[in-house]
Scaffold this motif. Structure first.
Motif, PDB file in Angstrom:
ATOM      1  N   CYS A   1       0.835  -1.197   0.000  1.00  0.00           N
ATOM      2  CA  CYS A   1       0.000   0.000   0.000  1.00  0.00           C
ATOM      3  C   CYS A   1       0.878   1.258   0.000  1.00  0.00           C
ATOM      4  O   CYS A   1       1.859   1.325   0.741  1.00  0.00           O
ATOM      5  CB  CYS A   1      -0.910   0.005   1.226  1.00  0.00           C
TER       6      CYS A   1
ATOM      7  N   TYR B   1      -1.928  -3.599  -0.760  1.00  0.00           N
ATOM      8  CA  TYR B   1      -2.887  -2.541  -1.110  1.00  0.00           C
ATOM      9  C   TYR B   1      -4.319  -3.010  -0.900  1.00  0.00           C
ATOM     10  O   TYR B   1      -5.142  -2.293  -0.321  1.00  0.00           O
ATOM     11  CB  TYR B   1      -2.654  -2.130  -2.569  1.00  0.00           C
TER      12      TYR B   1
ATOM     13  N   GLN C   1      -6.963   0.301  -0.618  1.00  0.00           N
ATOM     14  CA  GLN C   1      -7.632   0.140  -1.916  1.00  0.00           C
ATOM     15  C   GLN C   1      -9.131   0.461  -1.839  1.00  0.00           C
ATOM     16  O   GLN C   1      -9.664   1.140  -2.724  1.00  0.00           O
ATOM     17  CB  GLN C   1      -7.443  -1.275  -2.458  1.00  0.00           C
TER      18      GLN C   1
END
Ligand code: MF3
Ligand code: CO
Length: 298
Positions: free
Chosen positions: A18, A26, A31
């Motif tokens: 991330c 992520y 996300q």
């Protein structure tokens, strides 16, 4: 691996680390938030850039800065009294800040000559401390303190009532504090910045006061003044989306008379009410969280 576009148009794979630096994948971290931001943006909503959203490590550093910021105002609260000059307040803030390893953000900021703003009675904001300005019985004063620690910014201000303040002026100070509380209560993740302005404005108007336009709150944390500009004359449901990680101040200037103001021609800083009516301001710094809001400095 599907490639997603985050709101800064960078492509990040679901299994990539991330970009917030959490070390998580992520897909297990930002996300979902980024996808939600994208959906809002497609609907035409004003969405903050990802760079405005503070990461957890950044928030921790900004809180360390805020420890100093709060300590300065606590120290002023202990010592402020009739007969003190605003230069003495400047020294309390300057010394407390530097003794704790910080830097006063106002000093030399765009040419500002002191380490704190001290705004008395009809002064709306940006009052300049001076050995010639002596606190009198009955004064109301805003002390606005901004702090840098290791490059991280905190910013808050409080009002102080000096000696015997009239019932009328004391009420302005109290209502302004309550207005900030109303603004804080209006902060909801995935709500709108305008919700805050409306809450503050409604409360001030209900008490017969006016709210200064054009001067207001701001994003803060990695810089002194970041986006968004936080107006207190906005309508609920408008303005920037309140995405978790967005950090800004609520700092309405509320006047007993009209909202118009003048800027001192000689120094270019001190803002006063045009009708010389009393003005009050409190400032808090906050961050929007996944389930609400956290106050960073006050
Ligand atoms: N502290 C003010 C704020 O709340 C900004 C003051 S700018 C200065 O945003 F230069 F006057 F310090
Ligand atoms: Co501020």
């Amino acid at each position: 691996m599907p490639i997603r576009t985050n709101p800064n148009f960078k492509t990040i794979g679901r299994n990539d680390p991330c970009p917030c630096g959490s070390g998580k994948k992520y897909k297990h971290c930002h996300q979902a938030i980024h996808d939600k931001m994208l959906r809002y943006r497609r609907q035409g909503v004003e969405v903050p850039s990802v760079s405005l959203l503070k990461t957890q490590p950044q928030i921790e550093k900004i809180k360390e800065s805020a420890v100093i910021n709060i300590a300065c105002l606590d120290e002023v609260a202990k010592k402020i009294e009739v007969g003190m000059s605003t230069e003495e307040i400047n020294q309390i803030v300057h010394n407390t800040t530097t003794n704790m390893g910080g830097i006063p953000a106002p000093l030399n900021y765009e040419g500002f000559p002191k380490s704190v703003c001290t705004s008395i009675n009809d002064e709306v904001c940006h009052g300049i401390p001076s050995p010639d300005i002596i606190l009198k019985d009955g004064d109301i004063i805003n002390v606005d303190c901004s702090t840098i620690l290791d490059g991280y910014f905190s910013d808050s201000s409080r009002m102080f009532c000096i000696g015997n303040v009239s019932e009328e002026n004391r009420k302005l100070v109290e209502v302004t504090k309550e207005a900030v509380q109303k603004g804080l209560e209006a902060v909801k993740p995935w709500g709108f910045l305008g919700d805050i302005g409306q809450a503050v404005n409604d409360y001030a108007k209900a008490h017969g006061y006016s709210v200064v336009e054009d001067i207001g709150g701001h994003g803060v944390g990695l810089e002194f003044h970041e986006d968004p500009f936080v107006s207190f004359v906005t309508k609920a449901g408008t303005g920037m989306l309140l995405v978790p990680g967005l950090m800004f101040t609520i700092e309405p200037m509320i006047n007993m008379g009209g909202p118009e103001y003048t800027v001192d021609k000689d120094n270019g800083w001190v803002v006063r009410t045009k009708d010389h009516s009393m003005s009050a301001q409190w400032e808090i710094q906050l961050v929007v969280t996944n389930d609400g809001v956290e106050v960073i400095s006050y």
